[in-house]
Design a protein around this motif. Sequence first.
Motif, PDB file in Angstrom:
ATOM      1  N   ILE A 117       7.663  -6.677  -0.600  1.00 21.16           N
ATOM      2  CA  ILE A 117       7.315  -8.100  -0.513  1.00 21.16           C
ATOM      3  C   ILE A 117       6.632  -8.399   0.815  1.00 21.16           C
ATOM      4  O   ILE A 117       5.598  -9.079   0.872  1.00 21.16           O
ATOM      5  CB  ILE A 117       8.568  -8.976  -0.688  1.00 21.16           C
ATOM      6  N   ALA A 118       7.207  -7.859   1.899  1.00 18.97           N
ATOM      7  CA  ALA A 118       6.627  -8.083   3.225  1.00 18.97           C
ATOM      8  C   ALA A 118       5.229  -7.475   3.320  1.00 18.97           C
ATOM      9  O   ALA A 118       4.299  -8.099   3.856  1.00 18.97           O
ATOM     10  CB  ALA A 118       7.533  -7.484   4.295  1.00 18.97           C
ATOM     11  N   GLY A 119       5.067  -6.266   2.785  1.00 21.24           N
ATOM     12  CA  GLY A 119       3.757  -5.627   2.823  1.00 21.24           C
ATOM     13  C   GLY A 119       2.718  -6.393   2.024  1.00 21.24           C
ATOM     14  O   GLY A 119       1.560  -6.517   2.443  1.00 21.24           O
ATOM     15  N   TYR A 120       3.121  -6.901   0.887  1.00 17.22           N
ATOM     16  CA  TYR A 120       2.194  -7.675   0.060  1.00 17.22           C
ATOM     17  C   TYR A 120       1.808  -8.971   0.761  1.00 17.22           C
ATOM     18  O   TYR A 120       0.666  -9.426   0.669  1.00 17.22           O
ATOM     19  CB  TYR A 120       2.814  -7.967  -1.298  1.00 17.22           C
ATOM     20  N   ILE A 121       2.766  -9.580   1.458  1.00 21.47           N
ATOM     21  CA  ILE A 121       2.457 -10.805   2.210  1.00 21.47           C
ATOM     22  C   ILE A 121       1.485 -10.500   3.338  1.00 21.47           C
ATOM     23  O   ILE A 121       0.530 -11.256   3.580  1.00 21.47           O
ATOM     24  CB  ILE A 121       3.759 -11.418   2.782  1.00 21.47           C
ATOM     25  N   LEU A 122       1.686  -9.388   4.029  1.00 23.46           N
ATOM     26  CA  LEU A 122       0.907  -9.074   5.222  1.00 23.46           C
ATOM     27  C   LEU A 122      -0.552  -8.753   4.918  1.00 23.46           C
ATOM     28  O   LEU A 122      -1.449  -9.221   5.625  1.00 23.46           O
ATOM     29  CB  LEU A 122       1.548  -7.896   5.964  1.00 23.46           C
ATOM     30  N   ASN A 123      -0.810  -7.939   3.894  1.00 26.50           N
ATOM     31  CA  ASN A 123      -2.211  -7.596   3.622  1.00 26.50           C
ATOM     32  C   ASN A 123      -2.526  -7.389   2.141  1.00 26.50           C
ATOM     33  O   ASN A 123      -3.531  -6.756   1.793  1.00 26.50           O
ATOM     34  CB  ASN A 123      -2.626  -6.351   4.413  1.00 26.50           C
ATOM     35  N   GLY A 124      -1.657  -7.897   1.254  1.00 25.57           N
ATOM     36  CA  GLY A 124      -1.924  -7.790  -0.171  1.00 25.57           C
ATOM     37  C   GLY A 124      -1.990  -6.367  -0.681  1.00 25.57           C
ATOM     38  O   GLY A 124      -2.718  -6.082  -1.626  1.00 25.57           O
ATOM     39  N   ASN A 125      -1.274  -5.479  -0.024  1.00 24.72           N
ATOM     40  CA  ASN A 125      -1.240  -4.056  -0.399  1.00 24.72           C
ATOM     41  C   ASN A 125      -2.577  -3.360  -0.177  1.00 24.72           C
ATOM     42  O   ASN A 125      -2.927  -2.407  -0.879  1.00 24.72           O
ATOM     43  CB  ASN A 125      -0.790  -3.863  -1.856  1.00 24.72           C
TER      44      ASN A 125
END
Length: 239
Positions: A117-125
Amino acid sequence: MYDPTVARLTYRALLGRRRALILGALPLLLIAISIVVRALAGADDQTASDLLGGLALATMVPIIGVIAGTGAIGPEIDDGSVVYLLSKPLKRPTIIFTKLIVAIAVTMVFSALPTFIAGYILNGNGQQIAVAYTVAALVASIAYAAIFLLLGTVSRHAVVFGLVYALVWEALFGSLVEGARTLSVQQWSLAVAQKVAGGDMVTSDVGLTTATVLLAVVTVLATWYAGQKLRSLTLAGEE
């Protein structure tokens, strides 16, 4: 090798109101920090990798592993209630293996899911960074659960020793001291993440083959030795 009753009791012990709040604190902090960083700095691959590697994998995952691994059996040994469990017609390796599965599941849920979830928030994977660190968290959860379950079996101060290992060895020495990196679960799991990401955003000082072998060996040996210690605890109780 898996007993549903032991699993249910272990889940109940680990996910009680007090421990669940502790388990949920770091994931919520990671997600909150990710939201703030994204709002202030925008989507940036390097920032995402640094935050997920430094806060999620190096700090959050091992600490949650400590709570889940030691909490799966340590409190029962401390208060003596393990005697009632050992009096049942269950093989000691079955008890350990069941508690290990529960500890792994809890560690994965409270570490890998928030990492994604955090990674997706940070740069959308972008560049598969969120997925790579999620896989690393999943892999690390298995080894950490086994190591800290063993600690909970052999020591009454397992939480203290576990936190020292997580915060000093993994977060500090495992990140800064070159020789210590090859003996770090964090670096082993990063080797797997590096393969998933495929670029240069995720790196490890350990080769993938070496990391995979070490992860498997440590997990198996820790689980086996925990079972042996539980056998000796039973004998001591019977005497």
